[in-house]
Design a protein around this motif. Sequence first.
Motif, short mmCIF file in Angstrom:
data_model
loop_
_atom_site.label_atom_id
_atom_site.label_comp_id
_atom_site.label_asym_id
_atom_site.label_seq_id
_atom_site.Cartn_x
_atom_site.Cartn_y
_atom_site.Cartn_z
N ARG A 182 0.83 -1.21 0.00
CA ARG A 182 0.00 0.00 0.00
C ARG A 182 0.87 1.26 0.00
NH1 ARG A 182 -4.86 0.69 4.27
NH2 ARG A 182 -5.37 2.85 3.91
N CYS A 183 1.92 1.26 0.83
CA CYS A 183 2.81 2.42 0.88
C CYS A 183 3.57 2.59 -0.44
CB CYS A 183 3.81 2.27 2.03
SG CYS A 183 3.05 2.50 3.65
N ALA A 184 3.99 1.50 -1.04
CA ALA A 184 4.71 1.58 -2.32
C ALA A 184 3.82 2.17 -3.41
CB ALA A 184 5.23 0.20 -2.73
N VAL A 185 2.58 1.69 -3.48
CA VAL A 185 1.65 2.17 -4.50
C VAL A 185 1.34 3.65 -4.30
CG1 VAL A 185 -0.74 1.97 -5.34
CG2 VAL A 185 0.66 -0.08 -4.99
N SER A 186 1.20 4.06 -3.04
CA SER A 186 0.87 5.46 -2.76
C SER A 186 2.11 6.32 -2.54
CB SER A 186 -0.05 5.54 -1.54
OG SER A 186 0.61 5.05 -0.40
N GLN A 187 3.29 5.74 -2.74
CA GLN A 187 4.58 6.42 -2.59
C GLN A 187 4.73 7.07 -1.22
OE1 GLN A 187 4.84 8.93 -6.08
NE2 GLN A 187 5.44 7.21 -7.35
N GLN A 188 4.35 6.33 -0.18
CA GLN A 188 4.46 6.79 1.20
C GLN A 188 5.70 6.16 1.83
OE1 GLN A 188 2.29 9.00 2.71
NE2 GLN A 188 1.52 9.20 0.63
N PRO A 189 6.35 6.85 2.76
CA PRO A 189 7.50 6.26 3.45
C PRO A 189 7.06 5.14 4.39
CG PRO A 189 6.96 8.38 4.41
CD PRO A 189 6.08 8.20 3.19
#
Length: 180
Positions: free
Chosen positions: A148-155
């Motif tokens: 989820r973080c990778a897709v939304s480019q979140q740390p």
Amino acid sequence: ISFTSPLLASRRIIRVGNPRTRYADPAVATLPPRVPREAVCLLLAAVADKQAAREVAYATNVELAKRVCDLRFHKIVFTSTSSLYASTIGYATEQSAVCPTSSYTETKLQAETIMRAASPRNVVARLAIAVGASQRTDWSLLVNHLVRCAVSQQPVTIYGAEACRPYCAVRDIARALVWL
């Protein structure tokens, strides 16, 4: 459940959930008064105490297991949890000591005992953490959270990076349960 349904379509398997909880899945049958002589039950129902009151977790994890055993299925495939091993050094196996650390793991261990005592045909499957897209994806699980973080480019911050966590794809678990 969503991945097991298509795999079970041509089989005489009755999936059982606990209709008395707010987590009940309408696609899962309530307990019938009787079952056919050769019927197999895939018991997927489980409630962790973090999701609900301890009473609901006990009713689902232990009392439902007793009620299912009372129906005298030919075989019950009971889904338990690898969380019973708690923290281990190295990999846990079926011979590893269990160490229940919550009411959830305590109730799952009680249900395992009930299942094994009810019939030698019953199978207890201590599942790894299921990951992958599903109708109710748990985004708090590490792998799902990372995606989820990778897709939304979140740390991402990873706690306990040295810990070994057993993961398995939801589809692979569904296939294994049907095979059992």
